[in-house]
Motif scaffolding. Structure first.
Motif, PDB file in Angstrom:
ATOM      1  N   GLU A 181       0.845  -1.165   0.091  1.00  0.00           N
ATOM      2  CA  GLU A 181       0.088  -0.098   0.041  1.00  0.00           C
ATOM      3  C   GLU A 181       0.892   1.280   0.055  1.00  0.00           C
ATOM      4  O   GLU A 181       0.663   2.387  -0.672  1.00  0.00           O
ATOM      5  CB  GLU A 181      -1.133   0.097   1.109  1.00  0.00           C
ATOM      6  CG  GLU A 181      -2.128  -1.086   1.048  1.00  0.00           C
ATOM      7  CD  GLU A 181      -1.857  -2.365   1.582  1.00  0.00           C
ATOM      8  OE1 GLU A 181      -2.652  -3.290   1.563  1.00  0.00           O
ATOM      9  OE2 GLU A 181      -0.444  -2.688   1.886  1.00  0.00           O
ATOM     10  N   GLN A 182       2.081   1.211   0.744  1.00  0.00           N
ATOM     11  CA  GLN A 182       2.740   2.411   0.870  1.00  0.00           C
ATOM     12  C   GLN A 182       3.205   2.620  -0.835  1.00  0.00           C
ATOM     13  O   GLN A 182       3.471   3.983  -1.057  1.00  0.00           O
ATOM     14  CB  GLN A 182       4.156   2.162   1.667  1.00  0.00           C
ATOM     15  CG  GLN A 182       3.609   1.881   3.093  1.00  0.00           C
ATOM     16  CD  GLN A 182       4.725   1.523   4.082  1.00  0.00           C
ATOM     17  OE1 GLN A 182       5.797   1.096   3.542  1.00  0.00           O
ATOM     18  NE2 GLN A 182       4.793   1.875   5.318  1.00  0.00           N
TER      19      GLN A 182
ATOM     20  N   PHE B 261      -6.683  -0.731   5.348  1.00  0.00           N
ATOM     21  CA  PHE B 261      -5.221  -1.095   4.772  1.00  0.00           C
ATOM     22  C   PHE B 261      -4.995   0.429   4.441  1.00  0.00           C
ATOM     23  O   PHE B 261      -3.568   0.453   4.035  1.00  0.00           O
ATOM     24  CB  PHE B 261      -5.381  -2.054   3.488  1.00  0.00           C
ATOM     25  CG  PHE B 261      -5.977  -3.468   3.899  1.00  0.00           C
ATOM     26  CD1 PHE B 261      -5.803  -4.079   4.938  1.00  0.00           C
ATOM     27  CD2 PHE B 261      -6.693  -4.040   3.104  1.00  0.00           C
ATOM     28  CE1 PHE B 261      -6.128  -5.147   5.527  1.00  0.00           C
ATOM     29  CE2 PHE B 261      -7.298  -5.218   3.506  1.00  0.00           C
ATOM     30  CZ  PHE B 261      -6.807  -5.999   4.512  1.00  0.00           C
TER      31      PHE B 261
ATOM     32  N   GLN C  30      -4.232   2.685   6.225  1.00  0.00           N
ATOM     33  CA  GLN C  30      -3.492   2.954   7.509  1.00  0.00           C
ATOM     34  C   GLN C  30      -2.091   2.750   7.034  1.00  0.00           C
ATOM     35  O   GLN C  30      -1.232   3.460   7.594  1.00  0.00           O
ATOM     36  CB  GLN C  30      -3.993   2.381   8.595  1.00  0.00           C
ATOM     37  CG  GLN C  30      -5.634   2.661   8.874  1.00  0.00           C
ATOM     38  CD  GLN C  30      -6.342   1.499   9.679  1.00  0.00           C
ATOM     39  OE1 GLN C  30      -7.357   1.941   9.949  1.00  0.00           O
ATOM     40  NE2 GLN C  30      -5.642   0.733  10.221  1.00  0.00           N
ATOM     41  N   ARG C  31      -1.878   1.894   6.370  1.00  0.00           N
ATOM     42  CA  ARG C  31      -0.427   1.409   6.195  1.00  0.00           C
ATOM     43  C   ARG C  31       0.479   2.256   5.509  1.00  0.00           C
ATOM     44  O   ARG C  31       1.414   2.399   5.423  1.00  0.00           O
ATOM     45  CB  ARG C  31      -0.335   0.035   5.214  1.00  0.00           C
ATOM     46  CG  ARG C  31      -0.961  -1.287   6.229  1.00  0.00           C
ATOM     47  CD  ARG C  31      -1.240  -2.440   5.032  1.00  0.00           C
ATOM     48  NE  ARG C  31      -1.606  -3.437   5.848  1.00  0.00           N
ATOM     49  CZ  ARG C  31      -1.929  -4.734   5.184  1.00  0.00           C
ATOM     50  NH1 ARG C  31      -1.478  -4.797   3.975  1.00  0.00           N
ATOM     51  NH2 ARG C  31      -2.261  -5.773   5.881  1.00  0.00           N
TER      52      ARG C  31
END
Length: 332
Positions: free
Chosen positions: A65-66, A90, A92-93
């Motif tokens: 996700e980043q 997700f 949040q990642r």
């Protein structure tokens, strides 16, 4: 955000995920700059049709996700309009990347946040109940949530045409079965809508709680309580003019959100009223308490935390009773 088991003569409304998938294909048809990015969830986020139709404009970056967010930021610097489709929990990642790579540069990245709010039988890890809080305080970010599936397509069109960082948050489950407009329309950013007028109390709801607020207002009407209902649409920027007008008209406000109460939509409204130096007689925030939401169906959990029609109705009676409103003499 309803679950639906169709009988043979009944058709379920489409899921919010499907409406997103269909809308993003439609928007990409008319705008070649629209791209879609997923982190290993093309099916879960409803992007399968997009991937088939536009294989060169679809990117599955794997469980990263980043990277998905930084990649989107890079594409945005080149004039593309990347749509990052992701479950709220997700995203949040990728918090750091949202702050530094997207919002700091004020880049036009669209966050399509599926599974916003209570997710149901996927366990405590999957509830997407922090996003309104963790996105609204980042400069340049616009945060909106639709009241139904038709408003979702309009919000996606608005997001694609907006120009800066923008998040659209929608729930798990089926839509409400409303009729869909043939073409998505751009909504004015930061403007809510009055769905029902009333002088006794203001129900100020956002996203999946708007329908519950309308149902609560119907119940209250039967007991002679006239509740105004506003669909805020935007958590950031708030519609200060509209909310202030109706807050002053009623003097009593209940905010309703399917998000944690800490730093959420209700907190945003409180901050805005304080800055405007207006202090209502009564202010109640309905939402999720400072606890991890357990496993359970959406309807059971919404009832448990008092954000369904029954919970909103009871909160309204409590607020009115505190001030001995005449209408309540009838109900004890």
């Amino acid at each position: 955000g309803k679950s639906c088991s169709p009988s043979p003569d009944q058709v379920c409304p489409p899921s919010y995920t499907k409406v997103f998938g269909d809308s993003i294909v439609q928007l990409a048809e008319s705008d070649p700059k629209v791209l879609a990015i997923t982190a290993a969830m093309p099916q879960g986020t409803g992007l399968e049709a997009f991937a088939k139709r536009f294989p060169d404009r679809f990117f599955d970056v794997g469980i990263a996700e980043q990277h998905a967010v930084t990649f989107a930021a890079g594409l945005a610097t080149e004039g593309f309009k990347p749509v990052v489709a992701v479950y709220s929990t997700f995203l949040q990642r990728a918090y750091d990347q949202i702050v530094h790579d997207v919002c700091l540069q004020n880049l036009h990245v669209i966050f399509a946040m599926d599974r916003g709010g209570i997710v149901g039988e996927d366990g405590p890890t999957h509830h997407g109940v922090f996003d309104l809080s963790f996105l609204r305080h980042i400069p340049n970010m616009v945060v909106m949530a639709p009241k139904d599936e038709n408003e979702l397509q309009h919000m996606l069109k608005t997001a694609v045409e907006h120009g800066g960082p923008v998040a659209v948050r929608y729930p798990r489950g089926n839509g409400l079965g409303v009729s869909m407009d043939a073409k998505p329309q751009r909504l004015p950013v930061g403007k809510g809508e009055v769905l029902r007028e009333g002088a006794d109390i203001l129900l100020l709801a956002v996203g999946s709680t708007v329908q519950a607020a309308l149902e609560a207002a119907e119940r209250l009407q039967k007991n002679g309580v006239r509740a105004a209902v506003i669909n805020a649409r935007f958590v950031k920027p708030l519609d200060q003019e509209l909310i202030l007008t109706w807050a002053k008209r009623t003097g009593r406000i209940i905010t309703i959100e399917e998000n944690v109460l800490q730093g959420g939509f209700g907190s945003a409204v409180l901050e805005m009223l304080q800055e405007a130096e207006y202090f209502p007689r009564d202010f109640v925030r309905l939402g999720l308490p400072d606890t991890f939401v357990p496993h359970g169906s959406q309807s059971i959990l919404r009832n448990l935390y008092g954000i369904d029609a029954e919970g909103i109705e009871n909160a309204a009676y409590s607020a009115l009773k505190r001030h001995h409103v005449q209408a309540l003499s009838a109900i004890g």
